[in-house]
Write a protein that holds these residues in place. Structure first.
Motif, PDB file in Angstrom:
ATOM      1  N   ASP A  10       0.813  -1.214   0.000  1.00  0.00           N
ATOM      2  CA  ASP A  10       0.000   0.000   0.000  1.00  0.00           C
ATOM      3  C   ASP A  10       0.850   1.270   0.000  1.00  0.00           C
ATOM      4  O   ASP A  10       0.461   2.289  -0.579  1.00  0.00           O
ATOM      5  N   SER A  11       2.013   1.207   0.625  1.00  0.00           N
ATOM      6  CA  SER A  11       2.851   2.408   0.738  1.00  0.00           C
ATOM      7  C   SER A  11       3.408   2.879  -0.604  1.00  0.00           C
ATOM      8  O   SER A  11       3.797   4.038  -0.736  1.00  0.00           O
ATOM      9  N   ILE A  12       3.451   2.008  -1.610  1.00  0.00           N
ATOM     10  CA  ILE A  12       3.970   2.416  -2.922  1.00  0.00           C
ATOM     11  C   ILE A  12       2.957   2.249  -4.052  1.00  0.00           C
ATOM     12  O   ILE A  12       3.272   2.538  -5.201  1.00  0.00           O
ATOM     13  N   GLU A  14       0.337   3.839  -5.067  1.00  0.00           N
ATOM     14  CA  GLU A  14       0.009   5.035  -5.856  1.00  0.00           C
ATOM     15  C   GLU A  14       1.141   5.379  -6.821  1.00  0.00           C
ATOM     16  O   GLU A  14       0.904   5.675  -7.993  1.00  0.00           O
ATOM     17  N   LYS A  15       2.375   5.310  -6.352  1.00  0.00           N
ATOM     18  CA  LYS A  15       3.532   5.595  -7.215  1.00  0.00           C
ATOM     19  C   LYS A  15       3.673   4.536  -8.301  1.00  0.00           C
ATOM     20  O   LYS A  15       4.012   4.846  -9.448  1.00  0.00           O
ATOM     21  N   PHE A  16       3.416   3.285  -7.935  1.00  0.00           N
ATOM     22  CA  PHE A  16       3.532   2.200  -8.905  1.00  0.00           C
ATOM     23  C   PHE A  16       2.504   2.368 -10.025  1.00  0.00           C
ATOM     24  O   PHE A  16       2.826   2.224 -11.203  1.00  0.00           O
ATOM     25  N   LEU A  17       1.272   2.690  -9.662  1.00  0.00           N
ATOM     26  CA  LEU A  17       0.236   2.911 -10.675  1.00  0.00           C
ATOM     27  C   LEU A  17       0.572   4.122 -11.539  1.00  0.00           C
ATOM     28  O   LEU A  17       0.336   4.115 -12.749  1.00  0.00           O
ATOM     29  N   TRP A  18       1.127   5.154 -10.924  1.00  0.00           N
ATOM     30  CA  TRP A  18       1.552   6.340 -11.680  1.00  0.00           C
ATOM     31  C   TRP A  18       2.571   5.926 -12.745  1.00  0.00           C
ATOM     32  O   TRP A  18       2.493   6.355 -13.894  1.00  0.00           O
ATOM     33  N   LEU A  19       3.527   5.082 -12.347  1.00  0.00           N
ATOM     34  CA  LEU A  19       4.546   4.612 -13.292  1.00  0.00           C
ATOM     35  C   LEU A  19       3.911   3.833 -14.443  1.00  0.00           C
ATOM     36  O   LEU A  19       4.217   4.064 -15.612  1.00  0.00           O
ATOM     37  N   LEU A  20       3.011   2.922 -14.121  1.00  0.00           N
ATOM     38  CA  LEU A  20       2.370   2.113 -15.159  1.00  0.00           C
ATOM     39  C   LEU A  20       1.582   2.951 -16.149  1.00  0.00           C
ATOM     40  O   LEU A  20       1.513   2.630 -17.338  1.00  0.00           O
ATOM     41  N   GLU A  21       0.990   4.020 -15.675  1.00  0.00           N
ATOM     42  CA  GLU A  21       0.190   4.884 -16.547  1.00  0.00           C
ATOM     43  C   GLU A  21       1.033   5.603 -17.597  1.00  0.00           C
ATOM     44  O   GLU A  21       0.493   6.140 -18.557  1.00  0.00           O
ATOM     45  N   HIS A  22       2.355   5.598 -17.439  1.00  0.00           N
ATOM     46  CA  HIS A  22       3.234   6.263 -18.403  1.00  0.00           C
ATOM     47  C   HIS A  22       3.610   5.372 -19.588  1.00  0.00           C
ATOM     48  O   HIS A  22       4.295   5.823 -20.499  1.00  0.00           O
TER      49      HIS A  22
END
Length: 72
Positions: A10-12, A14-22
């Motif tokens: 859970d701690s990452i 949001e960042k992981f999904l942000w990366l995938l969206e790129h």
């Protein structure tokens, strides 16, 4: 394409999904997002699974199939 199942902390997440969206949609596509559940909880959520396992436990051992006869 390959399908990979990941368990993301859970701690990452949001960042992981942000990366995938790129990535372009033809490169990476999010097929499903869900909260992690243990295998036991997941199997118990499938209708009839518990009953099926209980019935299988009642079958005599000698009516089973040995590993060498399974076609994997």
């Amino acid at each position: 394409m390959k399908t990979i199942t990941l368990k993301v902390d859970d701690s990452i997440s949001e960042k992981f999904l942000w990366l995938l969206e790129h990535f372009a949609e033809n490169e990476i596509k999010i097929l499903e997002q869900s909260e992690y559940v243990s295998d036991d909880v997941y199997l118990r959520s499938i209708a009839g699974m518990v009953e099926s396992i209980e019935m299988a436990r009642q079958e005599p051992i000698d009516s089973g199939v040995t590993l060498d006869k399974l076609d994997w």
